[in-house]
Each structure stands twice: as structure tokens, then as C-alpha cells.
Motif scaffolding. Sequence first.
Motif, PDB file in Angstrom:
ATOM      1  N   GLY A   1       6.403 -29.600 -57.862  1.00  5.96           N
ATOM      2  CA  GLY A   1       6.222 -30.948 -58.394  1.00  5.96           C
ATOM      3  C   GLY A   1       7.406 -31.847 -58.071  1.00  5.96           C
ATOM      4  N   THR A   2       8.429 -31.259 -57.441  1.00  2.64           N
ATOM      5  CA  THR A   2       9.565 -32.028 -56.932  1.00  2.64           C
ATOM      6  C   THR A   2       9.907 -31.433 -55.571  1.00  2.64           C
ATOM      7  OG1 THR A   2      11.087 -30.480 -57.978  1.00  2.64           O
ATOM      8  CG2 THR A   2      10.556 -32.476 -59.217  1.00  2.64           C
ATOM      9  N   CYS A   3      10.823 -32.068 -54.864  1.00  3.06           N
ATOM     10  CA  CYS A   3      11.234 -31.538 -53.571  1.00  3.06           C
ATOM     11  C   CYS A   3      12.653 -31.002 -53.660  1.00  3.06           C
ATOM     12  CB  CYS A   3      11.135 -32.619 -52.496  1.00  3.06           C
ATOM     13  SG  CYS A   3       9.441 -33.216 -52.303  1.00  3.06           S
ATOM     14  N   LYS A   4      13.001 -30.130 -52.739  1.00  8.04           N
ATOM     15  CA  LYS A   4      14.353 -29.580 -52.698  1.00  8.04           C
ATOM     16  C   LYS A   4      15.095 -30.005 -51.434  1.00  8.04           C
ATOM     17  CE  LYS A   4      13.759 -25.933 -55.961  1.00  8.04           C
ATOM     18  NZ  LYS A   4      14.324 -24.667 -56.448  1.00  8.04           N
ATOM     19  N   CYS A   5      14.359 -30.109 -50.303  1.00  7.87           N
ATOM     20  CA  CYS A   5      15.038 -30.446 -49.047  1.00  7.87           C
ATOM     21  C   CYS A   5      15.346 -31.943 -48.967  1.00  7.87           C
ATOM     22  CB  CYS A   5      14.227 -29.971 -47.837  1.00  7.87           C
ATOM     23  SG  CYS A   5      12.640 -30.794 -47.619  1.00  7.87           S
ATOM     24  N   ILE A   6      14.701 -32.739 -49.820  1.00  6.50           N
ATOM     25  CA  ILE A   6      15.047 -34.156 -49.968  1.00  6.50           C
ATOM     26  C   ILE A   6      15.109 -34.462 -51.460  1.00  6.50           C
ATOM     27  CG2 ILE A   6      14.017 -34.897 -47.778  1.00  6.50           C
ATOM     28  CD1 ILE A   6      11.572 -35.839 -49.401  1.00  6.50           C
ATOM     29  N   ASP A   7      15.663 -35.636 -51.794  1.00  3.34           N
ATOM     30  CA  ASP A   7      15.949 -35.928 -53.198  1.00  3.34           C
ATOM     31  C   ASP A   7      14.715 -36.295 -54.018  1.00  3.34           C
ATOM     32  OD1 ASP A   7      18.598 -35.422 -52.928  1.00  3.34           O
ATOM     33  OD2 ASP A   7      19.138 -37.489 -52.455  1.00  3.34           O
TER      34      ASP A   7
ATOM     35  N   LYS B 216      -6.381 -38.195 -62.741  1.00  2.12           N
ATOM     36  CA  LYS B 216      -5.267 -37.241 -62.745  1.00  2.12           C
ATOM     37  C   LYS B 216      -4.231 -37.616 -61.688  1.00  2.12           C
ATOM     38  CE  LYS B 216      -7.976 -33.263 -64.413  1.00  2.12           C
ATOM     39  NZ  LYS B 216      -7.135 -32.383 -65.243  1.00  2.12           N
ATOM     40  N   THR B 217      -4.719 -38.143 -60.549  1.00  3.71           N
ATOM     41  CA  THR B 217      -3.792 -38.553 -59.493  1.00  3.71           C
ATOM     42  C   THR B 217      -2.942 -39.738 -59.974  1.00  3.71           C
ATOM     43  OG1 THR B 217      -5.362 -37.819 -57.809  1.00  3.71           O
ATOM     44  CG2 THR B 217      -3.636 -39.322 -57.087  1.00  3.71           C
ATOM     45  N   GLU B 218      -3.565 -40.648 -60.716  1.00  5.22           N
ATOM     46  CA  GLU B 218      -2.796 -41.788 -61.248  1.00  5.22           C
ATOM     47  C   GLU B 218      -1.723 -41.320 -62.228  1.00  5.22           C
ATOM     48  OE1 GLU B 218      -6.055 -44.249 -62.644  1.00  5.22           O
ATOM     49  OE2 GLU B 218      -5.865 -45.547 -60.873  1.00  5.22           O
ATOM     50  N   LYS B 219      -2.073 -40.344 -63.048  1.00  2.83           N
ATOM     51  CA  LYS B 219      -1.073 -39.789 -63.982  1.00  2.83           C
ATOM     52  C   LYS B 219       0.071 -39.138 -63.211  1.00  2.83           C
ATOM     53  CE  LYS B 219      -3.570 -38.759 -68.192  1.00  2.83           C
ATOM     54  NZ  LYS B 219      -4.468 -37.767 -68.766  1.00  2.83           N
ATOM     55  N   GLU B 220      -0.296 -38.380 -62.176  1.00  2.00           N
ATOM     56  CA  GLU B 220       0.727 -37.702 -61.377  1.00  2.00           C
ATOM     57  C   GLU B 220       1.606 -38.732 -60.673  1.00  2.00           C
ATOM     58  OE1 GLU B 220       2.032 -34.944 -61.127  1.00  2.00           O
ATOM     59  OE2 GLU B 220       2.833 -34.667 -59.107  1.00  2.00           O
ATOM     60  N   TYR B 221       0.981 -39.832 -60.216  1.00  3.63           N
ATOM     61  CA  TYR B 221       1.768 -40.902 -59.580  1.00  3.63           C
ATOM     62  C   TYR B 221       2.803 -41.451 -60.557  1.00  3.63           C
ATOM     63  CZ  TYR B 221       2.833 -45.148 -56.941  1.00  3.63           C
ATOM     64  OH  TYR B 221       3.485 -46.139 -56.248  1.00  3.63           O
ATOM     65  N   GLN B 222       2.360 -41.693 -61.797  1.00  7.22           N
ATOM     66  CA  GLN B 222       3.285 -42.221 -62.812  1.00  7.22           C
ATOM     67  C   GLN B 222       4.432 -41.238 -63.034  1.00  7.22           C
ATOM     68  OE1 GLN B 222       3.020 -45.163 -63.505  1.00  7.22           O
ATOM     69  NE2 GLN B 222       0.865 -45.782 -63.563  1.00  7.22           N
ATOM     70  N   ARG B 223       4.123 -39.944 -62.972  1.00  9.22           N
ATOM     71  CA  ARG B 223       5.180 -38.944 -63.175  1.00  9.22           C
ATOM     72  C   ARG B 223       6.182 -38.960 -62.025  1.00  9.22           C
ATOM     73  NH1 ARG B 223       6.885 -33.979 -61.783  1.00  9.22           N
ATOM     74  NH2 ARG B 223       5.328 -33.791 -60.136  1.00  9.22           N
ATOM     75  N   ILE B 224       5.655 -38.989 -60.787  1.00  5.08           N
ATOM     76  CA  ILE B 224       6.618 -38.865 -59.674  1.00  5.08           C
ATOM     77  C   ILE B 224       7.436 -40.127 -59.469  1.00  5.08           C
ATOM     78  CG2 ILE B 224       5.382 -37.003 -58.464  1.00  5.08           C
ATOM     79  CD1 ILE B 224       4.389 -38.979 -56.438  1.00  5.08           C
ATOM     80  N   ILE B 225       6.918 -41.305 -59.848  1.00  5.01           N
ATOM     81  CA  ILE B 225       7.799 -42.482 -59.635  1.00  5.01           C
ATOM     82  C   ILE B 225       8.989 -42.459 -60.593  1.00  5.01           C
ATOM     83  CG2 ILE B 225       6.179 -44.093 -58.502  1.00  5.01           C
ATOM     84  CD1 ILE B 225       5.820 -45.442 -61.238  1.00  5.01           C
TER      85      ILE B 225
END
Lengths: 354, 354
Positions: free
Chosen positions: A66-72, A342-351
Motif C-alpha cells: 500500500g506504499t512504495c519502498k524504492c520511491i518515496d 473503493k478506488t476513490e477511498k484508496e485514492y484519498q488514502r494515498i494522497i
Amino acid sequence: MNDIEILGNLDKGQNFVKSVEEKKFLFSLVISYTETSEIPGITIAGSNLDFIKFTSPADSEYLHYGTCKCIDSVPMTPDGKPTPAIMTKVALESASIPHIVINAGSKILPDIPFIETGLDHGKNIQNEPALDRYYVLRAVEYGRIIGRTLGALTDCLVIGESIPAGTTTAMAVLKGFDIDAKVSSSIPENPIELKNNVVNAALKRSKSKDAYDVIANLGDPMIPLVAGMLGTASQTCKVLLAGGTQMAAVLALGHTTGYNENNIAIGTTSYIVNDDSANFLDMIKEIADIPILIVNPKLEDSKIQGLRSYSDGFVKEGAGAGGAMISAILKTGLTSKKLLEKTEKEYQRIITLQ
Amino acid sequence: MNDIEILGNLDKGQNFVKSVEEKKFLFSLVISYTETSEIPGITIAGSNLDFIKFTSPADSEYLHYGTCKCIDSVPMTPDGKPTPAIMTKVALESASIPHIVINAGSKILPDIPFIETGLDHGKNIQNEPALDRYYVLRAVEYGRIIGRTLGALTDCLVIGESIPAGTTTAMAVLKGFDIDAKVSSSIPENPIELKNNVVNAALKRSKSKDAYDVIANLGDPMIPLVAGMLGTASQTCKVLLAGGTQMAAVLALGHTTGYNENNIAIGTTSYIVNDDSANFLDMIKEIADIPILIVNPKLEDSKIQGLRSYSDGFVKEGAGAGGAMISAILKTGLTSKKLLEKTEKEYQRIITLQ
């Protein structure tokens, strides 16, 4: 399954859908790299040249963590258009579909467990052959081993891909096989002229019509690896090729490497099929008599501008998003409307992570 | 299933057997390396020091291809004693059990597709700590990811290991956890004194009783990776730990990393249990209240001297052979007599390759 449209061979499509409804799915993401992506303007994957090579491993990490490691941060353009992997992730999680990443020559290794093939990345086809012929054969052979193993573990193996500039190498391969190919792109103003120039330069080198020579000259490592996987997995389970033009190139190589036509389908988004600058349906029909399953992600209904842009022709497909959504719908009966929420919720999380 | 004996917790053992009979199995082989194996005389794996590092990748290649690529022939001592992977291969093929190799720090990469973890090999515990604590945590975390994925794909995940001198690091870990461990070895005249000297030297460094510190100081990369796999896979499917002392060390770490006790069993050969120089059954009982499934490979009945030597105490177990045989018997109802016949045929085949 009102949210899935069947095109191509309808009978086979209905059989495919019926035989995998509520069954077990396994999603595999084949990541790779071609130096063709370093031609300025050819891909939107990565907002600058230095970033392109991180696109595929970052998507792989995002699917796991749910996050990246090779970039921030999670891949997103400065104006808020996210990676298509956001749709893949939401679909797989919503339906509890397990997934595994397969490395076929990514320049950067993702910081997750993945299936390694030892394949190197492809060269820039504008200037030189993509691969040694030896590596094409090796990729097919490794693909066969992977497909045999993964095919024994599920009812439906979904194969997605992530390779920046992969539409260009796929277009070159299709033309190398004398198939009339006009390709999609992740950019709304599809840089057709640039792509055609690259492809034509590559085709000038081409002499041999031997399938492995065509891939070696014009392709990338993903195409032969997935063709090998398709060959063995389709003997034991259903296989959903999740993608657009790239999977057309895989199918074209499949004429040589072989597959069980009764067990396969292409799964992609309506944005690929509705792209007027490309000719996806006709192209697939020219290659194989198989079904094409289409999902409409309905991103034009989103309240989020970054997601709406997809329906304007930005990205359209990637990281197996269409196939993952189709799998989630087939496995659980979810609607694409629900997936959008669900994609909209995930978008809100990643921003909030940016 | 007359050919499988249940020891340890009998009720759980009968439940385990009943719930996986005729079900789907997936065999995973975790390969690794510790510089402890470079201590002269500590392992028979590899007839000389230069060869030891090829043992695990060669076994991996043999399981896939029936031949090896990183070395010229299938591992066998000059007097004809073959790798225990011969039993693993015959069992998996006889029962059509799919398998996958996981690399947890092998010095040489096998020439097959495998799951990569990016882990480095372990240091010689006689002289220095095996691993950074950071790598132990990473190995557990990676193991958890792998176990979650593989556990979702099967009814019973079998986990075998291949790490030369792995009994020595396992013995050190068990003693580090204050468990009374006397270990088996691949050599009939178990070099107990040598192993004890190495283990005692390593234990002198040990201060912390923190489980991850114990592994970092005394262990190898296989132990934490398999513990992580066990933790997540046992939440969703049955897990058969295929091996002897090494799997005891995994279980001991499992007290900290966690697992579902109702879904696990150890599977190994009768040669491990009958080894008077070790105390396998008592050791497992001290660690966990789980069943131990035992198969008697009946190699003493073989007409081939190289196979009979196993029952004299040579090798005893390795490459998950016992667990693979148990899986084949549980899946298909094969007898161990039938497996021996097939093993003898396979032996005849591989000596023609030497």
C-alpha cells in the motif's frame, strides 16, 4: 455479470465466464524494462526519465504494502493522476485474490519477494536488437516453468504486465508478424508519429520472419516470458491475459509457442477498446479466435479529477487493472460501481502519503 | 495410510492426515547458505569445500530438470550415494505435486525461476554473528508475505529446506533457546564433538535471550524465513514442515513469530527419529504440542548400495524428502514400497548422466 462485456468469440467467452465464476484466481504481474522507454516523450510512465525505471517496481511494492519502498510515494503525476495499479490493488483486495510479482528484467528490483528469472532488460529497439535470440528462448522456457507451477495452483491464472513503453515494442512485434497494429498509449494525445518512427527504424533491421528472431529484434523480455506462461498454464487452467496491445503481441508469439485456445481470454478496460487511434478488437480477431472480456471502470463518474482523467484517455490500462477488476467481479459478484467507490477511498488514502 | 506413522500429538495428527488426504499440496524448497558449512568435516553435502555452495542450487535444478545446470552431474558421492533430492523428486512427480524454490541466501543462484528474497547468506557462527538483526526481521517479514501468498493457493503447504551445515546452526539456535538439542547429521559417524565445539563457541557470544537476537547470533537465513512462512500460511491452510532438526529450530522461533498450532505438523523420515545420537521426538515435544508424521523410505530393502546406505545413517533426510514422500502418500495413496521402486528407477537414470 452485467459489468463484463464479452467481445470476440462469444461462445467461448460465455464458457470462460461460466467456468471461473466464484472460482479461485491468482493474479501475476510480470514486470520488465526496455531502454526504448528512454526515448523522450514515448511514455508517460514516470514524470521524468530518471523515474521511468522505478515505475514497475514501485507498482509491485504498492500492490503488496500500500506504499512504495524504492520511491518515496505512490506513483502519481504532479496534477494527481495515480498509477493504474490503484485499480489493480483495490480489485485484488476486494476479492481476496492472491498475487505474485514476476521479474523479467526490471532495472530496479522491487523490495518484496518475487519470482526471479535472471533475465536482463531489453535494449532500445530504435537503435539495436532488443535481446539476444538465446534470451528469447530462455524467457519462453522460464515462462513455461512458471506457467506450469502457477497453473497447477489455481482455477484461473491472470497475467498482467508492467513495462514502460511496452506498447511501442508490442507494436513493433505485431508489425514484425505482419499484423495491422495501431496501438494505444498512456498519453491521451497518443504520440503516434514518434512511435511509428521508432517502430519503422526497428523494422528496417528485420530480415528473418522466424518468430524468435522477431521478438529478439523488436520485442522486450515480457513478451516471450508471458507467452511461455500462457503455453503451459492454459493446459491446466483458464488464463486471463490482462492488458491491451502488449497481450496482443504475446498472443501473436503464441502461434509459435502454443497454447490451448479453449482456456484463454483477454481481459481489459473499455478505454482500450474504445480508443479510436487504435484497432484493438480487429487486431485480436486477426491473431486469435478467442473472447475479449471488457470492464468499464466508470471513472468518468468519479468525483475525483485524477481518476476522471483516465476516461479522457489518460493511461487507459496498466498493471493488469482491467483483468484484475474482471477477476474480482467474476469471483465475488462485485459491481464496477462498488470497485469505483473503493478506488476513490484508496485514492484519498494515498494522497495523504504524498 | 499404513506407511505413515503418527507421533507427538496423536489426535491432531489424525485430524491433520484426514484433512489433507487426496487434497492439493504445494511443495516449497527454501535454499540457503551458511559459512559455517566451510568448517572442514562439518557436512557431507558436497565432497569438497568448493562444491558445498553448489549443493542447494544443484538440488533445485535437479528437481526441475532431472539434471543440473550449475554443476555437470546430479549430486552424488564418488561411491554412489545420491542426493536425498532423488526421493523428493520421485515423490513430487509420482503425485503431480507442484513445487517452487525459494532463495534465502544461497551463494549460487539456481538456473530456474525461483522466489527471490534478496537475503544474504549467513556467516560462520563459530567466528561471528550469523546475521544482522535487521536481516532476521526482514527474513521473517518476507516469509510472512510468501506464506500468505502460497497458503492461499493450496490445501497443504509443504516447506522443505536445503542448507549445508544447517543442523549445526539449528542446534546452536535450539541451545540458544535453552532447548536440550542433540542433532542429526548427514554423516553416519555424526561429528558431534566438532559440532558441539562450534555451537559452544557461538553460544559464548550470546547474551540476549531476545528471539531475534538468538537467530541473528546463532542461526541462518532459512530459519527466520520459514518461521515467517509458517506464521501466515498456517492461518489459511495446513503446513507440513518437511525436515528434522532445522524445523525444530523454526518451531522454536515460532513461539515468537506465531503460528496456528492446529494446522501444522512436522514430516520427516524414520531415519531422523531412529537416530540414537539425536533426541528428535523429545525435542519437538519440548517445543510444541504438534504431530510428527513419519515415513519409512525402506531403503534398507533396496538392491542399490547407494540407496541402502541411507538406512545406515548416511544423509537420513534433506531437501524435504520425508515430507515430500508423506505428501505423495497422503495425496494419492501410493505406498512407500512403490516410491522405492520408482526411486531405484530414477537412480538408474541419473547414474547414466554421471
